[in-house]
Design a protein around this motif. Structure first.
Motif, PDB file in Angstrom:
ATOM      1  N   ASP A   2       0.833  -1.189   0.000  1.00 51.43           N
ATOM      2  CA  ASP A   2       0.000   0.000   0.000  1.00 51.43           C
ATOM      3  C   ASP A   2       0.873   1.247   0.000  1.00 51.43           C
ATOM      4  N   ALA A   4       0.640   5.715  -0.037  1.00 54.67           N
ATOM      5  CA  ALA A   4      -0.237   6.861   0.208  1.00 54.67           C
ATOM      6  C   ALA A   4       0.350   8.116  -0.420  1.00 54.67           C
ATOM      7  N   SER A  97      -4.576   7.338  -8.159  1.00 56.82           N
ATOM      8  CA  SER A  97      -5.576   6.388  -7.681  1.00 56.82           C
ATOM      9  C   SER A  97      -5.656   5.180  -8.593  1.00 56.82           C
ATOM     10  N   TRP A 101      -2.545   4.002  -5.658  1.00 52.43           N
ATOM     11  CA  TRP A 101      -2.235   4.853  -4.514  1.00 52.43           C
ATOM     12  C   TRP A 101      -3.498   5.171  -3.720  1.00 52.43           C
ATOM     13  N   LYS A 102      -3.342   5.287  -2.407  1.00 50.88           N
ATOM     14  CA  LYS A 102      -4.402   5.827  -1.557  1.00 50.88           C
ATOM     15  C   LYS A 102      -4.169   7.334  -1.456  1.00 50.88           C
ATOM     16  N   VAL A 104      -4.952  10.968  -0.040  1.00 43.36           N
ATOM     17  CA  VAL A 104      -5.518  11.596   1.158  1.00 43.36           C
ATOM     18  C   VAL A 104      -5.264  13.097   1.108  1.00 43.36           C
ATOM     19  N   THR A 128      -9.323   8.935  -1.251  1.00 41.82           N
ATOM     20  CA  THR A 128      -9.615   7.887  -0.285  1.00 41.82           C
ATOM     21  C   THR A 128     -10.133   8.448   1.029  1.00 41.82           C
ATOM     22  N   ASP A 129      -9.518   9.542   1.510  1.00 38.87           N
ATOM     23  CA  ASP A 129      -9.914  10.096   2.811  1.00 38.87           C
ATOM     24  C   ASP A 129      -9.388  11.520   2.921  1.00 38.87           C
ATOM     25  N   LEU A 152      -5.175   6.886   8.852  1.00 37.18           N
ATOM     26  CA  LEU A 152      -6.480   6.709   8.218  1.00 37.18           C
ATOM     27  C   LEU A 152      -6.456   5.627   7.145  1.00 37.18           C
ATOM     28  N   VAL A 153      -5.333   5.510   6.463  1.00 43.18           N
ATOM     29  CA  VAL A 153      -5.263   4.554   5.348  1.00 43.18           C
ATOM     30  C   VAL A 153      -4.323   3.382   5.628  1.00 43.18           C
ATOM     31  N   VAL A 155      -0.995   3.177   6.201  1.00 39.93           N
ATOM     32  CA  VAL A 155       0.245   3.184   5.423  1.00 39.93           C
ATOM     33  C   VAL A 155       1.367   3.768   6.271  1.00 39.93           C
TER      34      VAL A 155
END
Length: 222
Positions: A2, A4, A97, A101-102, A104, A128-129, A152-153, A155
């Motif tokens: 993962d 971010a 994305s 990737w997440k 944020v 994502t957030d 939050l994610v 990572v």
């Protein structure tokens, strides 16, 4: 693995820094404070209370701070239906994305302002957030917002990059152990971003997107 991609919003994804400068300048003027616009610009990116401390000093009467912040918020809100994204901001978020990737957002904006910014960027499908300064004890340049975004994610710092336009973004990234990538579109000089810890600096989201394969983000394998 993962990964971010953390993004500041004002001045990084949206062309809004100077709108904040004008709004703070007028709010301060209405309260009898004469603060040069260039000084205000250098403080953009700090949470409201920290921005006022930076501009007016910590050893002062804080009684009028809520009124000052409310005046800024009211003035800035007049621009909500005219906020503009920076070139290729949405395309950059979607490209990341789509690559796994997440994404944020790490911002001091709240409620109506955040909604207006997200409408301007128009890339909710890629986000994502969102982590805000109200979620933590200390805002940027403390590492707290970056740590919160990563939590939050799920990572780790070594698998993340923080893209921002202000020295506060780069300092927060560095203190959190995250690679910082600076953008010039917010008005901060390259040398200041590099001195604050930026591993690389690009012109704007379009420039970063065009050079993504040669950027620090490319060094984090999928």
């Amino acid at each position: 693995m993962d990964r971010a991609a953390l993004f500041d919003v004002d001045g990084t994804l949206t062309d809004t820094n100077h709108l904040h400068v004008v709004s703070w300048w007028e709010a301060l003027r209405q309260s009898g404070h004469r603060v040069p616009a260039h000084a205000i610009h250098g403080a953009i990116g700090l949470p409201g209370a920290d921005l006022l401390d930076h501009l007016l000093g910590e050893d002062r009467d804080h009684e009028g701070d809520d009124r000052l912040s409310a005046a800024h918020d009211t003035l800035y809100a007049t621009y909500f239906d005219r906020l503009s994204p920076l070139d290729s901001a949405a395309e950059l978020l979607r490209a990341l994305s789509d690559d796994g990737w997440k994404v944020v957002l790490v911002t001091s904006a709240q409620d109506r302002e955040l909604k207006a910014l997200r409408r301007a960027v128009d890339a909710d499908d890629a986000i994502t957030d969102t982590a805000t300064s109200d979620d933590v004890e200390q805002g940027k340049p403390a590492p707290d917002p970056v740590h919160h975004a990563l939590d939050l994610v799920g990572v780790g710092p070594r698998s993340a990059v923080f893209v921002g336009d202000a020295v506060w973004d780069m300092k927060a990234a560095s203190r959190a152990g995250v690679t910082g990538v600076g953008l010039l579109c917010g008005g901060t000089p390259r040398a200041e971003l590099e001195e604050a810890g930026a591993a690389a600096v690009y012109g704007d989201p379009a420039d970063l997107l065009a050079r993504l394969g040669d950027s620090p983000l490319s060094r984090l394998s999928a």
